[in-house]
Design an enzyme around this catalytic site. Structure first.
Site, PDB file in Angstrom:
ATOM      1  CG  ASP A  12      -0.261  -0.054   2.558  1.00  0.00           C
ATOM      2  OD1 ASP A  12       0.913  -0.495   2.631  1.00  0.00           O
ATOM      3  OD2 ASP A  12      -0.876   0.359   3.564  1.00  0.00           O
ATOM      4  CG  HIS A 247       6.304  -0.419  10.729  1.00  0.00           C
ATOM      5  ND1 HIS A 247       6.264  -0.850  12.028  1.00  0.00           N
ATOM      6  CD2 HIS A 247       6.006   0.906  10.773  1.00  0.00           C
ATOM      7  CE1 HIS A 247       5.962   0.160  12.820  1.00  0.00           C
ATOM      8  NE2 HIS A 247       5.804   1.249  12.084  1.00  0.00           N
TER       9      HIS A 247
HETATM   10  C1  BDR Z   1       2.168  -0.599   8.762  1.00  0.00           C
HETATM   11  O1  BDR Z   1       1.137   0.344   8.495  1.00  0.00           O
HETATM   12  C2  BDR Z   1       1.484   1.154   7.399  1.00  0.00           C
HETATM   13  O2  BDR Z   1       1.259   2.497   7.721  1.00  0.00           O
HETATM   14  C3  BDR Z   1       2.948   0.944   7.145  1.00  0.00           C
HETATM   15  O3  BDR Z   1       3.231   1.076   5.763  1.00  0.00           O
HETATM   16  C4  BDR Z   1       3.187  -0.449   7.654  1.00  0.00           C
HETATM   17  O4  BDR Z   1       2.917  -1.393   6.650  1.00  0.00           O
HETATM   18  C5  BDR Z   1       2.712  -0.365  10.161  1.00  0.00           C
HETATM   19  O5  BDR Z   1       1.722  -0.564  11.111  1.00  0.00           O
HETATM   20 CA    CA Z   2       2.696  -0.711   4.314  1.00  0.00          CA
END
Ligand code: BDR
Ligand code: CA
Length: 319
Positions: A12, A247
């Site tokens: 995303d 992340h």
């Molecule tokens: C996840 O949420 C999204 O905002 C980031 O891209 C990551 O995949 C972290 O909680």
């Molecule tokens: Ca993400």
């Protein structure tokens, strides 16, 4: 040398998604055969546009980006990006940094993201790793459509929080909260998942001193500007961190080299109702069932991961 393992990123796109895309392109052990797009940090069309634009900037236009779900399984009405998410990733998802649209994006005959995932699984089997770093909607859709995929695909996902609080709700992490029904189906059905959630991703951080090392050309300047925007946003969401969490790049790194993580095997589920909607927790109906279907990442070799991150990203943006 053995042929590289095939990999598909389900993104995303998103600033940390952009970092994970860069990490994969700098990893000789894997070949990125496609990116699938899902709603999340931005609307699906914007995320697909971002992934294509980044690939074009890196001169990797031959890699196809296929659009998938535009909203959660149970959703009604158009998906809306939450204000806090827009604040963290910028209104365009990549820190409000302007890069040109891809002029000639690659095409495929897959009719959507789930179709692309299924086709790739039937072609490459266990030589394919799928790394979802957004809501699990595309993966769950592929699993519902194709039972072989559901019971065979290797999945390493970024999402969830088992031992610590969530980030978008007290109990829930953003990707799982984005589509708890899809994530619950995935976690209760797939026999081999690695979960890289906040338990691990919040143990590693990147600073502006690190991003400064990428600067000096349009590729590195783009990524450093976007990640610096993300670091500034963390000043509000994680005061005192003085950097950003990693992340999506950590999930990718662990997909490529599982020895970077430490794991607890568990049978997991997702709460789909009530105030804990989006919580990842042990499935009480499968407590003693073996083998456990999910490896929950609880530890990470921080120094080695950060060194890998820096060298792999520099391989892509360093010249
Ligand atoms: C996840 O949420 C999204 O905002 C980031 O891209 C990551 O995949 C972290 O909680
Ligand atoms: Ca993400």
């Amino acid at each position: 040398m053995a042929a590289p393992t095939k990999i598909i990123l389900d993104l995303d796109t998103g600033i940390d998604d952009a970092m994970c895309l860069t990490y994969v392109l700098g990893s000789p052990e894997v070949e990125l055969i496609g990116v699938t797009g899902v709603f999340g940090n931005v609307q699906v069309e914007q995320g697909v546009r971002n992934a294509r634009a980044i690939l074009a900037l890196y001169r990797q236009n031959h890699i196809p980006v296929i659009a998938g779900a535009s909203r959660p399984e149970q959703g009604s009405g158009p998906y809306e990006v939450e204000e806090i998410v827009e604040f963290i990733h910028g209104h365009n998802g990549i820190g409000n940094i302007d890069i040109p649209d891809a002029s000639e994006p690659a095409t495929t005959d897959a009719k959507d993201a789930a179709d692309f995932l299924i086709q790739a699984y039937h072609r490459f089997g266990q030589d394919l790793i799928i790394v979802p770093t957004g809501p699990e909607t595309n993966i769950a859709e592929a699993m519902r459509r194709d039972k072989d995929f559901a019971h065979g695909a290797r999945i390493v996902l970024m999402g969830g929080a088992v031992t610590i609080p969530g980030n978008v709700r007290p109990w829930s992490e953003a990707n799982i909260f984005g589509d708890p029904d899809a994530a619950n189906y995935l976690l209760r059905t797939a026999p081999q998942i690695t979960m890289v959630g906040l338990d691990a991703t919040q143990q590693v951080r990147l600073t502006k001193e690190d991003t400064a090392r990428w600067r000096g050309n349009p590729k590195g300047d783009f990524l450093a500007d976007a990640v610096d925007y993300y670091i500034d946003a963390h000043d509000r969401t994680a005061p005192g961190l003085n950097g950003c969490y990693l992340h999506d790049p950590l999930a990718t790194a662990i997909a490529i080299d599982p020895s970077l993580g430490r794991y607890v095997p568990l049978n997991l589920k997702v709460d789909t109702d009530g105030p804990t909607r989006g919580r990842t927790i042990a499935d009480e109906t499968r407590l003693s069932k073996t083998p456990k279907t999910c490896h929950v990442t609880v530890g990470v070799d921080k120094e080695r991961f950060l060194a890998e991150l820096m060298s792999r990203i520099l391989r892509v943006v360093g010249s």
